[in-house]
Design an enzyme around this catalytic site. Structure first.
Site, PDB file in Angstrom:
ATOM      1  N   GLU A 285       0.829  -1.215   0.000  1.00 42.11           N
ATOM      2  CA  GLU A 285       0.000   0.000   0.000  1.00 42.11           C
ATOM      3  C   GLU A 285       0.858   1.258   0.000  1.00 42.11           C
ATOM      4  OE1 GLU A 285      -2.912   0.160   3.180  1.00 42.11           O
ATOM      5  OE2 GLU A 285      -4.423  -0.810   1.926  1.00 42.11           O
ATOM      6  N   HIS A 306       8.977 -26.484  -1.423  1.00 48.41           N
ATOM      7  CA  HIS A 306       8.423 -27.629  -2.157  1.00 48.41           C
ATOM      8  C   HIS A 306       7.322 -27.184  -3.114  1.00 48.41           C
ATOM      9  CE1 HIS A 306      10.503 -30.684   0.396  1.00 48.41           C
ATOM     10  NE2 HIS A 306      10.633 -29.593   1.135  1.00 48.41           N
ATOM     11  N   LYS A 420     -14.348  -0.380  -3.982  1.00 49.90           N
ATOM     12  CA  LYS A 420     -15.451  -0.008  -3.086  1.00 49.90           C
ATOM     13  C   LYS A 420     -16.528   0.731  -3.871  1.00 49.90           C
ATOM     14  CE  LYS A 420     -12.493   0.619   0.952  1.00 49.90           C
ATOM     15  NZ  LYS A 420     -11.873   1.595   1.836  1.00 49.90           N
TER      16      LYS A 420
HETATM   17  O1  PA5 Z   1      -3.918   0.831   5.702  1.00 48.97           O
HETATM   18  C1  PA5 Z   1      -5.064   1.188   5.535  1.00 48.97           C
HETATM   19  O2  PA5 Z   1      -5.368   2.372   5.576  1.00 48.97           O
HETATM   20  C2  PA5 Z   1      -6.183   0.197   5.269  1.00 48.97           C
HETATM   21  O3  PA5 Z   1      -5.739  -1.101   5.188  1.00 48.97           O
HETATM   22  C3  PA5 Z   1      -7.191   0.291   6.396  1.00 48.97           C
HETATM   23  O4  PA5 Z   1      -6.552   0.014   7.604  1.00 48.97           O
HETATM   24  C4  PA5 Z   1      -8.343  -0.673   6.176  1.00 48.97           C
HETATM   25  O5  PA5 Z   1      -8.978  -0.402   4.979  1.00 48.97           O
HETATM   26  C5  PA5 Z   1      -9.354  -0.558   7.313  1.00 48.97           C
HETATM   27  O6  PA5 Z   1      -9.803   0.743   7.432  1.00 48.97           O
HETATM   28  P1  PA5 Z   1     -10.581   1.237   8.699  1.00 48.97           P
HETATM   29  O7  PA5 Z   1      -9.683   1.130   9.859  1.00 48.97           O
HETATM   30  O8  PA5 Z   1     -10.965   2.644   8.395  1.00 48.97           O
HETATM   31  O9  PA5 Z   1     -11.786   0.351   8.866  1.00 48.97           O
END
Ligand code: PA5
Length: 444
Positions: A285, A306, A420
């Site tokens: 990310e 393996h 989303k």
């Molecule tokens: O790193 C990030 O921002 C995402 O992985 C969020 O943690 C994830 O989408 C969960 O979001 P939230 O904590 O708002 O529910």
């Protein structure tokens, strides 16, 4: 924790890692002076040193309430609101959870998928035990987590009654906004705040990670201590050549510039499987944007030798590996001798299982380096809270530096919104009428 880059640095031009010093130092300064892209999300940078004993005590006190009143605690959360806690709990727990001495509640994870069978089976189990919930969501509106929390809240209230349920439901969320905050305030749940300036994937040392880890019975003070020591070790005061975060960030960028586009995080301990999952989110990310970024993959060795071993040894030469090596197991077990020796393994009789594992590790490193795969090695003394705290902060700091050197904003994740939007349009969410119409056209 020790980092050895020699078997990776030999793959780039002589002096290439040293030549990156100005860029890497500039990235570190940009983090320190908050002049980098995404500078409103730097709350993780000095988070370990800002954690007080009083704060740890408050988390432990809430954990105790859950421990004393629950046989199971469900942690609802996804992505950064899930992976850190799961990583540490898995790494420190008995490999066969059901054999764990049961003086602590069983910690279960949900809200990280939309599997109907997963949730149905979870509910069926929860009907048989007294359970509590930690609802973790920074935005407070994440669909996977929110659907799960709806189910869990109702079940918990049906089981205990509304007033008793309040004692065992805890929220970890934003200070002011989002449905999780509104519900927590309305219902009077104990709640913890996720700081505005700490993004999900950097939040394991906030209550997001610390509360579930404490509930599972682990020592969060030691976890934080490990991170604090690593915060010092990776600070600007440490010279470039001795700063592990700077060196790791430099080597992976040098390799990337040389066409090594995939990094594989390797462990030789099954308990570290989720560490790879946490690390993949952190680097994926943070760096995968603007059509750039090393692709983070992870394998569990020797298991995956393996399966994926073939690809790594002889596939396209666009990969490099970073191995997490645990020097000392927490237990002792030797290979037994066998009178018949039908498997021909008596030459190993009396040797520790870990000696065999270590030779597999060394043999693999030699084979992969011979096969053209650069290898970095991170060694920790043993799997415990302190060493995990060190590893966590090391990877976070290196990630910030590495993303800045790469030239991206390491602290946003605009790309996660696309699915989303489509999902909401397909489900006819109010406000998504235009997107719904457009998507129906595409599906014709
Ligand atoms: O790193 C990030 O921002 C995402 O992985 C969020 O943690 C994830 O989408 C969960 O979001 P939230 O904590 O708002 O529910």
């Amino acid at each position: 924790m020790k980092l050895n880059i020699s078997k990776a640095a030999q793959f780039v031009k002589a002096g290439a890692v040293e030549a990156m010093e100005p860029q890497v130092m500039a990235a570190q300064e940009a983090l320190e002076n908050a002049t980098c892209l995404g500078n409103d999300f730097l709350g993780w940078l000095h988070l370990p040193s800002s954690i007080t004993p009083e704060f740890i005590a408050e988390i432990n006190a809430t954990a105790k309430v859950l421990q004393e009143n629950c046989e199971a605690v469900v942690v609802a959360g996804i992505g950064g609101s899930y992976l850190g806690a799961r990583t540490v709990i898995d790494a420190l727990s008995n490999s066969f959870g059901w054999l764990q001495p049961s003086n602590m509640p069983r910690v279960l994870f949900a809200g990280n998928n939309i599997g109907e069978d997963y949730l149905s089976e979870l509910i069926a189990y929860l009907k048989t035990v007294k359970f509590g919930v930690i609802n973790i969501s920074k935005s407070g509106t994440t669909t996977e987590t929110a659907i799960t929390f709806r189910l869990l809240k109702k079940l918990c209230e049906d089981q205990r009654g509304k007033d008793e349920a309040k004692k065992v439901i805890v929220a970890v969320t934003d200070a002011k906004k989002g449905a999780a905050r509104t519900t927590a305030d309305k219902e009077g749940y104990k709640s913890f705040i996720i700081p505005d300036n700490v993004g999900g994937r950097f939040s394991v040392l906030t209550p997001v990670g610390l509360l579930p880890i404490a509930v599972a019975g682990f020592d969060i003070a030691q976890l934080v201590k490990g991170a604090q020591d690593m915060e010092k070790e990776c600070s600007l005061a440490t010279p470039y050549a001795e700063n592990p975060a700077a060196q790791y960030a430099a080597v992976r960028n040098a390799l990337y510039q040389d066409g090594k586009k995939i990094e594989i995080l390797v462990n030789y301990q099954p308990k570290l499987h989720y560490f790879g999952e946490w690390w993949k989110q952190l680097y994926g990310e943070s760096e995968g944007k603007d059509l750039k970024g090393v692709f983070p993959a992870a394998v569990d060795f020797t298991t995956d030798l393996h399966s994926m071993g073939q690809w790594i040894q002889e596939g396209e030469r666009t990969i490099f590996e970073t191995v997490i090596s645990v020097e000392n197991p927490n237990t002792e077990l030797a290979v037994p001798s066998d009178e018949e020796n039908l498997d021909g393994l008596n030459f190993l009789a009396g040797k520790r299982i870990d000696q065999v594992n270590k030779m597999a590790e060394l043999g693999t490193q030699l084979a992969h380096v011979d096969g053209g795969v650069p290898n970095m090695k991170l060694s920790i003394d043993k799997l415990d809270e302190y060493n995990l705290g060190q590893l966590i902060y090391f990877f976070e700091k290196a990630c910030g530096i590495s993303g800045i050197v790469l030239g991206v904003n390491p602290f946003n994740q605009p790309g996660v919104e696309a699915y989303k939007k489509n999902m909401f349009a397909l489900l006819n969410k109010p406000g998504y009428e235009k997107e719904s119409a457009a998507i129906q056209e595409k599906l014709k």
